[in-house]
Write an enzyme that holds these catalytic residues in place. Structure first.
Site, short mmCIF file in Angstrom:
data_model
loop_
_atom_site.label_atom_id
_atom_site.label_comp_id
_atom_site.label_asym_id
_atom_site.label_seq_id
_atom_site.Cartn_x
_atom_site.Cartn_y
_atom_site.Cartn_z
N SER B 120 1.23 -1.16 -0.05
CA SER B 120 -0.16 -0.22 -0.05
C SER B 120 0.60 1.10 0.05
O SER B 120 0.51 2.03 -0.84
CB SER B 120 -0.83 0.03 1.46
OG SER B 120 -1.36 -1.02 1.24
N ASN B 191 -4.58 5.94 -1.65
CA ASN B 191 -4.67 6.37 0.22
C ASN B 191 -3.64 7.87 -0.21
O ASN B 191 -3.55 7.89 1.08
CB ASN B 191 -3.11 4.80 0.76
CG ASN B 191 -3.73 4.23 0.56
OD1 ASN B 191 -4.65 4.40 1.73
ND2 ASN B 191 -3.72 2.55 0.71
N1 LIG Z 1 -5.66 -4.83 4.65
C1 LIG Z 1 -6.23 -3.67 4.22
O1 LIG Z 1 -6.60 -2.75 3.78
C2 LIG Z 1 -4.88 -3.34 2.38
C3 LIG Z 1 -5.44 -3.53 1.36
C4 LIG Z 1 -4.02 -3.51 0.47
C5 LIG Z 1 -3.07 -3.13 0.64
N2 LIG Z 1 -2.66 -3.88 1.59
C6 LIG Z 1 -1.13 -4.27 1.63
O2 LIG Z 1 -1.43 -6.30 1.55
C7 LIG Z 1 -0.12 -6.76 2.55
C8 LIG Z 1 -0.82 -7.73 3.27
O3 LIG Z 1 -2.08 -7.34 4.45
P1 LIG Z 1 -2.56 -8.23 5.14
O4 LIG Z 1 -3.35 -6.74 5.63
O5 LIG Z 1 -3.36 -9.51 4.34
O6 LIG Z 1 -1.64 -8.78 6.62
P2 LIG Z 1 -1.95 -9.99 7.26
O7 LIG Z 1 -1.65 -9.57 8.63
O8 LIG Z 1 -3.48 -10.15 7.75
O9 LIG Z 1 -1.74 -10.96 6.29
C9 LIG Z 1 -0.21 -11.10 5.83
C10 LIG Z 1 -0.06 -12.47 6.03
O10 LIG Z 1 1.62 -13.00 5.21
C11 LIG Z 1 2.29 -13.79 5.68
N3 LIG Z 1 4.00 -14.33 5.93
C12 LIG Z 1 4.33 -12.52 6.48
N4 LIG Z 1 6.21 -13.14 5.95
C13 LIG Z 1 5.86 -14.11 4.74
C14 LIG Z 1 6.91 -14.62 4.10
N5 LIG Z 1 7.89 -14.41 4.18
N6 LIG Z 1 6.62 -15.11 3.57
C15 LIG Z 1 5.01 -15.67 3.29
N7 LIG Z 1 4.29 -15.53 4.14
C16 LIG Z 1 4.31 -14.72 4.68
C17 LIG Z 1 1.86 -14.32 7.28
O11 LIG Z 1 2.40 -15.37 7.72
C18 LIG Z 1 0.61 -13.30 7.23
O12 LIG Z 1 -0.21 -14.47 7.30
C19 LIG Z 1 0.50 -5.34 3.23
O13 LIG Z 1 1.70 -5.16 2.02
C20 LIG Z 1 -0.88 -4.53 3.11
O14 LIG Z 1 0.14 -3.14 3.47
C21 LIG Z 1 -3.44 -3.70 3.16
#
Ligand SMILES: NC(=O)c1ccc[n+]([C@@H]2O[C@H](COP(=O)([O-])OP(=O)(O)OC[C@H]3O[C@@H](n4cnc5c(N)ncnc54)[C@H](O)[C@@H]3O)[C@@H](O)[C@H]2O)c1
Lengths: 216, 291
Positions: B120, B191
């Protein structure tokens, strides 16, 4: 609850017939002063005492300009109001009601009830330049115009992104085109003068539109 | 129709699960990868539950769901992603972690595999620089909840080839999404506009201009927005807004992106929004008499 409407000059909030105007009578207990001359009409008022609320239509100025201010203790039966309106588009249904620190809640409630009884929505705010909506949306519109110049994305993609991503009914660029970039320039210039915050300085595209509007 | 190369989703949290639903529903064999096996299992269960609701609502038949889920494989072994034509990363929002993951993927995946990050706030070019294939790397920013939101902000890094960008774009469309092109700039479009807008709303509360509920009423009434900024902040979580501010302000120094002091106080007081039942608005039930 009854109200009396006095119109002086062109009203941005009520440019056309409206149920609230039509329902006004001779000797109401709420006085609604509309039009560009609303402040002057208030100043000329011989006796404000009979009214339980006096509502002055505001432009970009603060209510304090009409009531005077003292040590943060100002506030009585006089309120400001304006229907939010972008450029020359029709006014929205939203009336911003401006109160002062010591305005009694009952006076605010009476104003709210009057507007809402005639199909309008209300939001109450303090006496600040730009009130709520202009204060929030103008920096956003400026940023959109600035990002367009910086080629972040095309105008169409920027509008589409904000509609699909945030559910906005209209994107910022199409909204400004529809309602007038020159009008945006006027509002932001007034806010910039009042607040001195660079976020309100009219964006380049708004300045250009204003210059061209002046030429015609 | 040419055969669809599998899509890998790396990181099966909130976003990864939604993106996996999109890919599988779009007809792609889908690999759901997470270091944490529990998260993989949870993601598959969440996908099944989501499609189960689609059946209940009559949007899909059980046969269609079986077919879709038949395309989905969970794994905690990175080597399994070697079959992918595209890997979309959705792990924690940390440059170091993302860089390490992509370097490891680069060692595993063939040259034709395209890499995409769902970041993001980080720079696509900076993540790409750590991937060993910055010419075949794109930004693909899905919206929350990805399974319901069509929009994807797609950005090329400075070294992304036109060919890779077009190929990734076509894949995004083939998944049934609506991509829009933006520069690799902080916050992309959404954003970049939303975080400062919400901060401005917080500052109005801070300065005593209006109460939170009045701000929401004003914005909804004047502009027809479905949600006011205060409700939206409470939904997103005030702690998340702090992280977004820090990420954006850290790279842009833009005053409107700076975290308002009131926001930090709210987080310190555990008023995080809906999830703690109290944020700018109050979600505690006030019905004492069991009404
Ligand atoms: N939540 C939102 O609203 C949103 C919206 C758009 C983009 N994003 C982006 O999406 C990404 C994920 O966000 P999220 O909210 O889903 O996070 P989250 O914490 O729900 O999920 C992250 C997952 O990644 C896994 N993980 C961590 N390191 C890892 C690795 N090296 N290899 C494989 N798996 C690994 C963790 O175990 C976890 O299950 C971030 O970059 C965030 O900025 C989030």
């Amino acid at each position: 609850m009854s109200h009396t409407v006095i119109a002086s000059g062109e009203s941005r909030s009520f440019p056309e017939a409206h149920p609230l105007l039509a329902a006004g009578g001779e000797s109401g207990d709420i006085l609604v002063l509309i039009g560009a001359g609303a402040g002057a009409a208030f100043a000329a008022l011989k006796d404000p005492a009979p009214y339980r609320a006096i509502l002055i239509e505001l432009g970009t100025e603060c209510l304090g300009v009409h009531t005077g201010e003292s040590r943060g203790d100002e506030g009585g039966t006089v309120l400001g109001f304006a229907r939010f309106r972008l450029g020359n588009a029709a006014p929205s249904d939203l009336v911003e009601i401006v109160r002062q620190p010591r305005t009694p809640d009952a006076v605010v409630a009476a104003a709210r009830a009057l507007f809402e009884a005639h199909g309008l929505k209300t939001a109450v705010c303090g006496d600040f330049p730009g009130r709520i909506v202009d204060r929030l949306v103008r920096p956003y519109y400026n940023a959109a115009l600035g990002r367009l110049d910086a080629k972040l994305a095309t105008a169409a993609d920027m509008d589409l992104t904000l509609k699909l991503g945030l559910g906005y009914p209209e994107g910022p660029i199409e909204l400004l085109e529809r309602t007038g970039l020159a009008a945006h320039c006027d509002v932001t210039q007034a806010l910039y003068d009042a607040l001195g915050d660079a976020a309100y300085a009219p964006a380049r595209r708004a300045q250009v539109a204003k210059a061209r509007a002046g030429e015609k | 129709m040419t055969e669809k190369h599998p899509v890998g989703v790396a990181g099966s949290g909130t976003m990864g699960t939604g993106i996996a639903i999109v890919a599988a529903r779009g007809g792609f064999p889908t690999l759901v990868f997470d270091l944490d096996e529990g998260r993989v299992a949870a993601a598959l269960a969440a996908m099944r539950a989501f499609f189960g609701k689609s059946v209940q609502r009559g949007k899909l038949t059980q046969d269609q769901v079986d077919e879709i889920m038949g395309r989905v494989t969970g794994t905690s072994r990175i080597e399994d992603l070697a079959v992918c034509g595209l890997v979309i990363e959705a792990i924690y929002e940390e440059l170091e972690a993302k860089g390490k993951l992509f370097a490891a993927l680069d060692a595993v995946c063939p040259a034709h595999t395209l890499f995409a990050s769902n970041t993001s706030t980080l720079s696509i070019t900076e993540i790409a620089a750590r991937s060993g294939r910055d010419d075949r790397f794109v930004g693909m920013h899905f919206c929350l909840p990805a399974q319901l939101m069509k929009l994807v902000e797609m950005s090329p890094g400075l070294n992304t080839s036109q060919e890779s960008f077009e190929a990734a774009w076509a894949l995004c469309e083939a998944m049934g999404q609506r991509p829009v092109k933006t520069q690799d700039a902080p916050g992309f479009i959404l954003n970049y506009f939303l975080v400062p807008f919400n901060n401005d709303a917080i500052r109005l509360v801070e300065e005593g201009v209006a109460a939170p509920e009045e701000i929401d009423k004003a914005i909804k009434g004047a502009l027809g927005y479905a949600m006011g900024p205060m409700e939206l902040l409470d939904l997103v979580g005030l702690d998340t807004q702090v992280l977004l501010c820090e990420a954006l302000h850290g790279v842009t120094n833009a005053p409107r992106a700076a975290c308002p002091p009131l926001l930090r106080r709210m987080v310190a007081a555990r008023r995080l929004g809906r999830k703690t039942k109290r944020g700018f608005l109050n979600y505690e039930t006030t019905a004492i008499f069991g009404a």
